[in-house]
Design a protein around this motif. Structure first.
Motif: not given
Length: 236
Positions: A98-104, A107-111, A152-157
């Protein structure tokens, strides 16, 4: 070495017509006949030994026999070195992750990326020398690579598709905090590059360039590098 013998032959005191009245200093004793006006008497005089020439004045040197001594080379104490397990490619078989992006949060703003490995077995999960392929047991091991704080650059994937990213290693800023739990330790992994393929239906294939540092956790597995390719699904 030469030694002079009997070189002093005088008397401390002597009589004119009789035997010496003093005490001899050096010499050997001998008996001789002497005639005096009073009577013929026997008296003892000092007969000094003959003086040896320098050529004959030698001191005997004992024949010293030195025993033969045998020497053995010093024995060097060798530490009891235990063998380490070679974690071959046969054990590094990625399953879909899996790959996830954290908004809060921290780990906010990281994958983050999680890559499970295919199940393998052991007699003792804490002793890597008992690891073996397959799921026949008696103990089975299910573990995974965990990569956190990936900048890494933020979403989208789609922002990651068909791109390659390089990363420094710990403790340099921007490194990926990656590890694997194995042999009783959370062993660090250096991830120096991620190559992303095209995105398809919220899925992306990632190729990870890694270095496993098992020694850091005193796990008896040989350190090694590996390139792993895993299919990742976007997680919530």
């Amino acid at each position: 070495m030469t030694t002079s013998i009997g070189h002093e032959t005088g008397y401390a005191e002597s009589g004119r017509n009789g035997p010496p009245t003093g005490t001899p200093k050096i010499g050997a004793l001998s008996t001789m006949e002497c005639t005096t006006p009073a009577a013929s008497v026997n008296w003892t005089s000092i007969n000094p030994p003959a003086v040896l020439s320098a050529a004959t004045q030698r001191t005997a040197v004992p024949n010293i026999i030195t025993p033969e001594v045998s020497y053995e080379p010093a024995r060097i104490a060798r530490p009891n070195v235990r063998s380490v397990f070679a974690f071959s490619d046969d054990f590094l078989v990625p399953r879909p992750g899996t790959i996830r992006y954290s908004h809060t949060g921290t780990a906010a703003e990281t994958w983050s990326i999680t890559v499970p490995l295919a199940t393998f077995s052991a007699t003792d999960e804490y002793d890597p020398r008992t690891f073996r392929l397959g799921s026949g047991g008696p103990e089975t091991i299910d573990t995974e690579l965990r990569l956190d704080f990936i900048e890494l650059p933020g979403p989208p994937l789609n922002n990651l598709g068909r791109r390659v990213f390089d990363f420094p290693v710990n403790p340099q800023a921007g490194y990926i905090d990656a590890s694997i739990y194995l042999g009783g330790g959370h062993c660090p992994i250096d991830v120096t590059r991620i190559e992303f393929a095209a995105v398809s239906d919220n899925r992306i294939t990632a190729t990870l360039h890694t270095y496993f540092d098992f020694e850091a956790e005193a796990v008896e597995i040989a350190n090694r590098s590996a390139v792993l390719t895993a299919d990742l699904k976007l997680g919530g």
